[in-house]
Design a protein around this motif. Structure first.
Motif: not given
Length: 558
Positions: A401-407
């Motif tokens: 989730r954090q990686k996707l939010f970061g993108y």
């Protein structure tokens, strides 16, 4: 009316009356076929069923269909193009209206092909879950086509706990039925059934059913929930028997080989996807943001930030960039630039360069390996500190989730992708990620990282003319920036991915090796008759090397 249990039996599909065996268009597959079938037909049926289930998966992720009718219509068109007309017939079959020879033969093919797939997919948990999910989706679509007589016939011939309520019972609880089924206009004209509530848990969760004394009262239109529950449980319960059966036929090498290869021997699940043009390495940062699947984007970013990847990650990423058109010369330069930020150039030349050349078919057996497909990546083992594998499966959900939010992925889409990953729908999660980045679904199902890349480039080139021009320029010129230096030259072996020949497989005697320092061109002039270079078929690394050999291939690690 009460439907009682029916005795199970085994049939011989070659000698018994097909009309007695196949009484209904929609089968629950609760008895296996017996008898003999030509091996060629066995293979063909397995392939066709695999095609069908892949179309089912592809259409399950589509959100551009407004109605179920539109979804089925589009699916039937795709099936017809693939020559699967008998599955189109079964998709719209009413149940038991027709018993012509054509209908019976179609039902027989449906029966046989299902069990062939069951034999092939029962040995691997990932394959098994994929198979069950697609079969359930297919069952739902076919159940939707049944008429009232077809549904009642299905109830009467299968082992399902279900009892139709009387008009008096319906009248007594009519208010409760109205509350639980608000979409029904006239309760008095609708048929209702009472079943154990545990058989329709999806209706219970959505508060679409009236429950009293452990029994759920459902409308005929909602009977699909009961049948799906029974169908799914039936598949799970039969798996142990299927596994044992496969172990009993292990001495038939031809059959076992086909069953093991079926999940990946055909179709988009593991199809080899090559980019026929050259991709310069100074474009990889940009491409990783716009056209890489999440698995390869994660590997690229890890390499660029940490300047190191472990064995399996290097294999996965090196084969991927090879498949998108990075030449051997550029691949060596790319890896050397990154890895020598932590190791000496001499160490790279001695311990790492060999593995890069091996992947391109220039060392060892000179086998031209193809990029890894999604099934291999999903099933790979990933340990602490490793970045390979499938992020939708191997990354913990909070990190994902954090990686996707970061993108910059919207919160709604992040939640959807995370839920799909949690439920084991990794390919659908990847397709959803694709849709968010490109504002549309791919034209073909995403089942291979390089297939994702090809679909992305095609869409970006179509939607943005400047992107198309840029794509053409860097593809044809092969220019790179000063950071990577030197103009990359197209590796002659990469004109197509098929140049290097494993002579032992082709049955062609190898040429004698020229151990002298004499240029190759001079040796060729000695030959009286020119010999045309034979193109070798690319080979999947996971079928040519086992895990130990793959680890040995990239043996030196930091």
């Amino acid at each position: 009316m009460e439907y009682t249990k029916r005795r199970r039996y085994t049939v011989n599909v070659e000698t018994h009356d097909l009309q007695e065996i196949y009484q209904h268009d929609l089968q629950m597959y609760d008895f296996p076929p017996t008898g003999e079938i030509p091996f060629v037909e066995f293979q063909q049926l397995g392939m066709e069923r695999l095609k069908l289930l892949q179309h089912i998966e592809n259409h399950a992720v589509r959100t551009d269909f407004k109605t179920l009718h539109d979804r089925k219509q589009n699916l039937s068109t795709a099936l017809e193009k693939d020559g699967l007309k008998y599955f189109v017939h079964l998709l719209y079959a009413k149940g038991c209206k027709s018993t012509t020879e054509v209908d019976l033969q179609y039902r027989k093919k449906d029966h046989l092909s299902h069990f062939i797939m069951r034999l092939s997919y029962c040995q691997d948990q990932e394959h098994l879950m994929w198979f069950i999910n697609q079969e359930v989706e297919l069952f739902k679509l076919r159940f939707n086509s049944l008429d009232k007589d077809g549904i009642e016939k299905l109830l009467s011939i299968h082992n399902i706990e279900c009892q139709q309520i009387t008009p008096e019972e319906r009248h007594e609880i009519r208010e409760e039925l109205y509350s639980s089924t608000p979409k029904l206009v006239n309760i008095e004209l609708s048929e209702f059934y009472k079943v154990p509530f545990r058989k329709v848990t999806d209706l219970v969760r959505s508060r679409r059913v009236y429950i009293t004394e452990g029994m759920a009262y459902i409308a005929q239109a909602d009977l699909v929930s009961l049948f799906v529950s029974h169908f799914r449980a039936n598949l799970h319960d039969s798996l142990e028997y299927t596994k044992n059966y496969v172990s009993n036929i292990s001495d038939d090498e031809r059959l076992i080989s086909f069953l093991k290869s079926l999940p990946g021997s055909f179709s988009g699940m593991t199809r080899v996807v090559w980019t026929s043009t050259s991709t310069p390495i100074d474009k990889l940062d940009e491409l990783s943001r716009t056209s890489y699947p999440l698995c390869m984007r994660s590997l690229h970013e890890a390499l660029r930030t940490q300047h190191h990847l472990k064995n399996s990650a290097r294999i996965q990423y090196n084969l991927f960039i090879k498949g998108i058109g990075v030449t051997l010369e550029d691949a060596l330069r790319f890896w050397k630039i990154e890895l020598t930020k932590k190791i000496d150039p001499d160490k790279f030349d001695k311990q790492y360069a060999y593995s890069v050349r091996h992947m391109f078919g220039k060392e060892g057996k000179q086998t031209n390996y193809t990029p890894l497909g999604c099934p291999k990546i999903i099933s790979s083992a990933v340990g602490p500190g490793e970045y390979h594998g499938c992020p939708y499966k191997h990354m913990d959900h909070e990190s994902l989730r954090q990686k996707l939010f970061g993108y910059g992925i919207p919160a709604e889409s992040v939640n959807e992708i995370a839920e799909l990953s949690k439920d084991g729908h990794y390919l659908i999660a990847c397709t959803t990620y694709f849709k968010v980045l490109h504002n549309r679904l791919p034209d073909r199902a995403i089942t291979h990282p390089n297939g994702y890349f090809v679909e992305s480039r095609a869409i970006l080139a179509k939607d943005d003319p400047t992107e198309s021009d840029s794509q053409e320029r860097f593809t044809q010129s092969g220019r790179t920036s000063e950071r990577f230096s030197n103009t990359p030259r197209m590796d002659k072996s990469m004109g197509t991915p098929l140049r290097n020949v494993d002579r032992s497989i082709l049955g062609t005697p190898p040429r004698s090796i020229n151990k002298s320092n004499t240029p190759v061109r001079k040796v060729e002039r000695v030959s009286v008759t020119p010999v045309r270079a034979t193109k070798a078929t690319p080979k999947r690394i996971d079928t040519n090397l086992n895990e130990d050999e793959i680890a040995e291939l990239m043996s030196e690690d930091m």
